[in-house]
Enzyme design. Structure first.
Site, short mmCIF file in Angstrom:
data_model
loop_
_atom_site.label_atom_id
_atom_site.label_comp_id
_atom_site.label_asym_id
_atom_site.label_seq_id
_atom_site.Cartn_x
_atom_site.Cartn_y
_atom_site.Cartn_z
N GLU A 30 0.87 -1.51 -0.19
CA GLU A 30 0.01 0.12 0.04
C GLU A 30 0.90 1.26 -0.14
O GLU A 30 -0.18 2.40 -0.46
CB GLU A 30 -0.60 0.03 1.03
N HIS A 66 7.49 -26.04 3.50
CA HIS A 66 6.67 -28.16 2.35
C HIS A 66 5.36 -27.15 1.88
O HIS A 66 4.75 -28.22 1.34
CB HIS A 66 5.99 -28.49 4.06
N LYS A 95 -13.39 1.20 -4.21
CA LYS A 95 -14.67 1.50 -3.15
C LYS A 95 -15.96 2.70 -3.69
O LYS A 95 -17.23 2.65 -3.47
CB LYS A 95 -14.04 2.19 -2.09
#
Length: 547
Positions: free
Chosen positions: A353, A384, A512
């Site tokens: 950000e 793993h 948004k």
């Protein structure tokens, strides 16, 4: 400031890169038996081994030249002095003031902000003490046992990460919960585990208008009132971290139970502020103070140490080396302690950000790469899962391996197994295994020549894969404070080199804005003119829910 690629120091690095790009770290270690000691730094509770990087003394010299040509020292000073380095929002950037342990003033527009900082901190301490001692009682006179932090982004991740990392320091009676997702499931899961009479909600929203946070907050309020019945009881069970007194009061929260923070604190840098109220309640004021102290010690190190001994500067410049010369598009965070499992996600937000930008401070587009993709997981799990790609894949992805030195609890053998993996992985990334070494190893095991020829290429490791090792003396509030501040400053340095504003986040806004329009359409409003895909998806939803 010239574009990065036009700086003389950058051009010198480009020439140097053409010479060193294929040099193997095996050779660098062979030529310098003291490399592991020389490329090592310590600051307070943190130790950094950066020897397993594809760098030489000449590389570092040229990187320091780049930092100087970018006026890094002056830019560091400007941030600490409260100059408005967030140029797109005309704001100072002073999260460092929140952990200032000296008596010196910190000014914005000739006004000392430290009295306000200390006032809010004292208010947080008084409130957290009342919860921890049991003097703050709910509407049925029960003590508080559960605290639910409702926020998103910087109002969630920092406090969540610290509380999980330092759970061994938590008050034994208190259970801390975090709600950020607006899907409903996360909040519902929490509400099913808590009791309204003994639960406190912290609503963390600077403007008290963030859609996701307020949706969750009003749902929690409705759930609470279903049991408490009277709105006057909200005052005992809801507090706010905000700057919007009127909206907080309209919600039912008493103004004296609103904890303030300021526009010179960016959300992703705000865990040191009132956004850290959940941390202080959970861990206590002494441990919160230690967290601030650790960050302050790193601030002092960053501000005062020369670049050659400066941990955030060196980590940042090595990152620049990989991103802008080796074309490394990602960087991995791998903490080897499960309590740090949220640290990669926290740094992901902090870094991406901040530096996920393509426009320079002067408004012109960059002609070079900027912020990398940040990802990771706890170390053993990562081994793993995705270490296969790191060892034998086609991508170069530098990695930070993070571990603590202190043997924990009653299981010291576990910790030694853990650390053996940290050190082994770093060595394996660096050394690799040549075809000749593989063939010799297979021959010693008695494999036939045709088997060796068939299988050996699959067991070769090219090595020369870069890593940093960060060691904490122990996982303690002070060391976590230093660790977070280390990455904050690393990210700032990279933003300076790239000439971007690391402290705005306009990329969060567009989606948004569009969501507000689409929400009204999903609720039955007239569909506006979108692209054919978006229109189709809206219609699919409406058709599915029409019956």
């Amino acid at each position: 400031m010239k574009s990065l690629t036009h700086l003389s120091s950058y051009r010198a690095l480009s020439t140097h890169f053409s010479i060193i790009k294929d040099l193997h770290m095996r050779v660098l270690f062979k030529e310098d038996e003291n490399r592991g000691f020389r490329y090592f730094l310590q600051s307070g509770d943190l130790k950094l081994d950066y020897s397993k990087n594809r760098i030489s003394d000449e590389t570092l010299k040229l990187l320091f030249d780049l930092a100087n040509e970018c006026s890094l020292k002056n830019k560091i000073k400007a941030m600490f002095e409260g100059q408005k380095i967030n140029n797109t929002e005309n704001r100072a950037v002073l999260h460092t003031a929140l952990r200032n342990k000296t008596n010196r003033s910190v000014k914005i527009d000739d006004m000392d902000i430290m009295p306000n900082v200390r006032e809010v901190l004292a208010k947080m301490q008084k409130f957290s003490d009342s919860l921890r001692t049991g003097s703050w009682l709910g509407y049925t006179n029960q003590i508080i046992t559960d605290v639910v932090n409702i926020g998103i982004g910087g109002s969630d991740l920092g406090a969540l990460m610290v509380c999980k990392a330092l759970k061994n320091y938590a008050h034994p009676r208190l259970h801390m919960h975090f709600v950020s997702n607006v899907d409903g499931t996360q909040l519902q899961d929490v509400l099913e585990r808590v009791h309204p009479a003994s639960t406190l909600f912290i609503v963390a929203s600077k403007t008290f208008s963030t859609q996701e946070t307020l949706t969750n907050a009003f749902t929690a309020r409705k759930w609470f009132l279903k049991h408490a019945l009277d709105e006057k009881h909200i005052a005992k069970h809801f507090v706010a971290v905000s700057t919007n007194k009127e909206a907080v009061k309209d919600f039912g929260i008493e103004p004296e139970n609103m904890f303030e923070f300021w526009n010179w604190v960016g959300g992703r840098y705000s865990l040191w502020s009132a956004i850290g109220l959940a941390i202080m309640i959970y861990l206590g004021k002494e441990n919160f103070s230690s967290l601030l102290e650790g960050a302050y010690l790193m601030d002092e190190h960053f501000y005062n140490e020369p670049f050659e001994k400066n941990m955030p500067v060196i980590m940042a410049l090595i990152g620049i080396w990989y991103i802008n010369f080796f074309d490394a598009g990602s960087h991995i965070i791998a903490p080897y302690d499960s309590v740090l499992r949220y640290f990669p996600k926290f740094i992901q937000q902090l870094d991406m950000e901040s530096n996920g930008k393509q426009i320079r401070k002067n408004g012109k587009k960059v002609d070079y790469d900027t912020g990398p993709i940040i990802w990771g997981d706890t170390g053993i799990n990562a081994q793993h899962a995705f270490f296969q790609l790191l060892h034998q894949g086609t991508h170069l992805s530098p990695i930070d391996l993070i571990a603590s030195l202190n043997k924990k609890g009653n299981l010291p053998d576990h910790h030694e197994i853990l650390l053996s993996n940290v050190f082994a992985q770093a060595e394996a990334f660096m050394r690799g295994k040549t075809l000749e070494e593989v063939q010799e190893e297979m021959a010693k095991k008695g494999l036939k020549e045709d088997q060796i020829q068939k299988l050996a290429p699959h067991r070769v490791f090219s090595g020369n894969r870069p890593s940093n090792i960060l060691l904490l003396d122990e996982i303690h509030p002070r060391s976590i404070g230093s660790l977070v501040a280390l990455y904050e400053h690393k990210i700032f340095v990279q933003g300076v080199i790239w000439d971007i504003n690391s402290f705005d986040q306009w990329g969060v806004e567009l989606g948004k804005e569009l969501a507000k329009t689409i929400l009204s359409e999903l609720k039955g409003g007239k569909t506006q003119e979108h692209d054919s895909s978006t229109n189709h998806l809206i219609q699919i939803y409406k058709n599915f829910n029409s019956n």
